[in-house]
Scaffold this active site. Sequence first.
Site, PDB file in Angstrom:
ATOM      1  N   ARG A 261      30.413  48.383  32.032  1.00 54.38           N
ATOM      2  CA  ARG A 261      31.497  49.353  32.191  1.00 54.38           C
ATOM      3  C   ARG A 261      31.811  50.002  30.848  1.00 54.38           C
ATOM      4  NH1 ARG A 261      35.665  45.960  36.158  1.00 54.38           N
ATOM      5  NH2 ARG A 261      34.069  45.379  37.694  1.00 54.38           N
ATOM      6  N   ARG A 276      37.762  42.307  27.647  1.00 56.12           N
ATOM      7  CA  ARG A 276      37.428  43.650  28.128  1.00 56.12           C
ATOM      8  C   ARG A 276      36.158  44.127  27.417  1.00 56.12           C
ATOM      9  NH1 ARG A 276      40.628  46.827  31.211  1.00 56.12           N
ATOM     10  NH2 ARG A 276      42.452  45.556  30.732  1.00 56.12           N
ATOM     11  N   GLU A 348      44.501  38.698  34.329  1.00 56.74           N
ATOM     12  CA  GLU A 348      43.690  38.836  35.536  1.00 56.74           C
ATOM     13  C   GLU A 348      42.318  38.201  35.347  1.00 56.74           C
ATOM     14  OE1 GLU A 348      41.046  42.144  37.856  1.00 56.74           O
ATOM     15  OE2 GLU A 348      42.715  42.883  36.634  1.00 56.74           O
ATOM     16  N   SER A 351      40.005  39.838  41.300  1.00 53.61           N
ATOM     17  CA  SER A 351      40.676  40.826  42.133  1.00 53.61           C
ATOM     18  C   SER A 351      39.973  40.818  43.486  1.00 53.61           C
ATOM     19  CB  SER A 351      40.592  42.215  41.492  1.00 53.61           C
ATOM     20  OG  SER A 351      41.427  43.136  42.149  1.00 53.61           O
ATOM     21  N   ARG A 390      35.796  35.734  31.297  1.00 54.74           N
ATOM     22  CA  ARG A 390      37.235  35.445  31.270  1.00 54.74           C
ATOM     23  C   ARG A 390      37.507  33.983  31.604  1.00 54.74           C
ATOM     24  NH1 ARG A 390      40.926  40.594  32.980  1.00 54.74           N
ATOM     25  NH2 ARG A 390      39.804  42.144  31.738  1.00 54.74           N
TER      26      ARG A 390
END
Length: 425
Positions: A261, A276, A348, A351, A390
Amino acid sequence: MLDPKFVLENVDLVVQKCASRGFKVDFTELIRLSEAKKSALHRVEDLRAQRNKASEEVAKIKKTGGDASALIAETKLVGDRIKVLEEELKPYDEQIRLTLLNIPNLPDDSVPIGFDAGGNVEVRRVGEPRSFDFEPQAHWDLGTNLGILDFDRAAKITGSRFTVYTAEAARMERALIGFMLDIHTRERDFTEVIPPFIANETSLTGTGNLPKFAQDLFKLEGYPWYLVPTAEVPLTNLYRDEILDGGLLPRRFAAYTPCFRSEAGSYGKDIRGLIRQHQFNKVEMMVFSLPEKSMEELEYMTAGAEEILKRLGLTYRVVALCTGDMGFASRKTYDLEVWMPSRRGFMEISSCSNCGDFQARRSNIRFKRDPKAKPEFVHTLNGSGLAVGRTVAAIMENYQQDSGAIDVPQALQPYMNGLTRIYRS
């Protein structure tokens, strides 16, 4: 993609639902295109009726031995006109499709109304944050001091927001992938898949990544392909343009992939450590469901992601995202947030979303309840089970010791050859 018939019959409702998500939409052009298409379609239908009537007359004339050549010629002209008008209809369909491709999914009525993360609602919390008798370190400091995470060499190789894992960190990343997949496939009825890590434009359009979010993707120069931002993309497209047997639904899949990403617009947020990154590993869950069962599947999927956190002994909470914080394709989303000592707060880590028939319409994925039934669009769901980097970060921070060593969660030890603690070598 939304059902164009539903949109045109419920314009005010759709505008209201989109506004609750922070999207301002104007359907003036869509209505104009729809009316123009309807008018052209009426002309086609009138001509078809005229041709059918003429064909009946030709049959009658021939039956009585008369000369029908003039009427046959006229019928051919009508047929030619029909073909021209049918070609003129195609641009209307394409323009309507392109308009709807940029409209987000409509939130379910159970989704809380809000315009940012402040409107999210905590559903439940599991566990209590660990109390430290020393000042806990952030995972990037722990990893650097132990010599198992190297951000500087990754930056030399590629650039910022990449990481080199070595020794026990690399082993933990690999162990977590196997651990997560084993739970999903052995205990939760998911079928493991290794999909391509590259996808074409049609696949990304089907999931809702294109055309609206092209800036978030890495495109391969000289090829019509993109690196996948998540396994949701190839998994959703497994059944693109297919009609499934409704009796075999739900179909549940789990896959590990690296994810790529650009993180456009996120600079300044979570730029340190593993949170991130431009490249990260993730285990993804994907479900093709009957429409009336998709909310049950969302709960089942979320429970599967929770099971990973429970077995790793990590404190977490489940949050129902509000309308303004959900992803573009989502109808309803739960985020799982894990406790991070360095933040003194939650982050987070998963999701889980029910997309309803939104992606299925874009990808033309349908099912039949029986062989004679009319095809219906499936509901698609996807969820992280979990984001692996994460999870590594959460383990490092929550299992750290005053010495800087890191304990390995008991459930993960068999996947790390019995290793119980990570020291600096």
